[in-house]
Design a protein around this motif. Structure first.
Motif, PDB file in Angstrom:
ATOM      1  N   SER A 180      -0.012 -30.326  34.970  1.00 43.28           N
ATOM      2  CA  SER A 180      -0.396 -31.234  36.044  1.00 43.28           C
ATOM      3  C   SER A 180      -1.256 -32.357  35.473  1.00 43.28           C
TER       4      SER A 180
ATOM      5  N   ASN B 209      11.142 -29.887  38.743  1.00 41.77           N
ATOM      6  CA  ASN B 209      10.611 -30.258  40.052  1.00 41.77           C
ATOM      7  C   ASN B 209       9.213 -30.847  39.898  1.00 41.77           C
TER       8      ASN B 209
ATOM      9  N   LYS C 123       5.677 -31.694  42.324  1.00 41.32           N
ATOM     10  CA  LYS C 123       5.013 -31.537  43.608  1.00 41.32           C
ATOM     11  C   LYS C 123       3.615 -32.145  43.550  1.00 41.32           C
TER      12      LYS C 123
END
Length: 379
Positions: free
Chosen positions: A42, A86, A88
């Protein structure tokens, strides 16, 4: 060594900033837990942390400022070893979820290549760490110095490409050592946990025998009296005792004192024994599998490119591959002259492996007869 995690961080940082930064200088965080919920990596999506990369003030988020979105990251990563499946957004951070199927293959391939490379480096190593002559004795602290020297030489051999050729490291437990060397590593004393004083009554050899006796008692309790009478058991326990002592003495930062509880009844070597037990467990699984391939019980392993890794769906399986198979290169490179970091890495690995083994019984007859997983993997 091949480090796919460091390479991914570098590629992502270059995509976001246009610069090649080292792993320590990046805002990208690699996760070690809750990977199913928060992904493997992240980075912040607010502009403040990225101010040094920005040419003007902005009242938008960072991805908007650099004119990139989730699809840009996913598409760019298709050219990398580890690709993003993916993206998010949680609490002003962008979370990236890797394509596990391809990442598992990449991680295992890198692990196999690194293992061969490490073996070669250790076989060819040249000693650069030496014991301060003033610390060469029979005490437990002197034994810690010897263990530290051996560990540093191994770590230096693995990371030798970053080391000046003339480097010489002296390990000493004397804070006022007169060694005139390029680098001195201070080794803290071994303290008795009960008295909090330096242990002077037991020698290093006595300490090893103490741990060997403890491990023998554990083996006899678990496997019966034969564990104390057969030669192979005595040899195994002798080796295990040395290894347990080495781990105990190295698991604390070298410059710090290490506190040891010498009371056998407390099971003080259980931390080291737990790691060694899981190491033996792995060796047994591999050896048993090879034996059963020979006798026809199991088919040989398929080539890695013909294995369906999408069947590995448990979080422990993914954590073992990403954090430990693929992450070993980074862990070893980050140790330097600090083997306690490697001890911490091995402790965490043993915990995950033990959790996984309790849930998934490996190479049992019932698993083989009742499950078609093996056949599916070997398509």
């Amino acid at each position: 060594m091949n480090d796919p995690l460091k390479e991914f961080t570098k590629n992502l940082n270059n995509l976001l900033t246009g610069r090649d930064e080292d792993e320590q200088g990046t805002l990208i965080k690699k996760h070690s837990s809750n990977l199913h919920a928060f992904g493997e990596f992240s980075f912040p999506n607010t502009v403040k942390p990225w101010h040094e990369y920005m040419h003007e003030e902005a009242d938008c988020n960072f991805l908007t400022y650099i004119r990139k979105g989730p699809d840009d990251i996913i598409n760019a990563s298709k050219e990398w070893k580890l690709s993003v499946k993916n993206v998010k957004f949680f609490n002003d951070r962008v979370h990236l979820f890797l394509d596990r199927r391809t990442a598992i293959q990449v991680g295992l391939e890198c692990c196999a290549a690194n293992n061969n490379w490490i073996i070669q480096k250790l076989n060819d190593k040249q000693d650069v760490a030496y014991i301060d002559p003033l610390c060469d004795g029979a005490s437990i602290t002197a034994l810690r110095v010897k263990c530290l020297v051996h560990a540093i030489n191994g770590l230096v051999a693995i990371n030798s490409k970053d080391l000046p050729k003339a480097t010489r490291v002296v390990v000493t437990s004397k804070s006022l050592s007169n060694c005139d060397e390029q680098q001195i590593v201070l080794c803290g004393p071994v303290l008795n946990a009960k008295t909090n004083l330096k242990e002077n009554n037991l020698s290093g050899e006595d300490f090893i025998k103490l741990r060997q006796n403890e491990l023998m008692l554990i083996a006899q309790h678990k496997y019966g009296l034969r564990a104390g009478t057969e030669d192979k058991w005595r040899e195994f326990i002798a080796h295990l005792g040395h290894s347990a002592v080495t781990f105990e003495l190295l698991q604390t930062r070298p410059s710090s004192a290490v506190k040891i509880n010498f009371d056998v009844s407390t099971g003080c070597s259980k931390g080291a024994a737990f790691i060694l037990y899981n190491c033996a467990r792995l060796e047994t699984v591999i050896r048993t599998f090879n034996e059963r391939v020979v006798d026809g019980t199991y088919p040989p392993l398929p080539h890695i490119t013909n294995t369906d890794f999408s069947l590995l769906t448990q979080e422990e399986e993914w954590a073992l591959v990403l954090g430990y198979a693929a992450g070993a290169a980074g862990a070893l490179a980050g140790c330097g002259a600090q083997p306690h970091r490697l001890c911490a890495f091995l402790s965490a690995l043993a915990r995950i492996l033990s959790q996984y083994y309790r849930k998934t019984r490996i190479l049992t007859a019932s698993c083989y007869l009742k499950s078609s997983l093996w056949q599916k993997c070997c398509h």
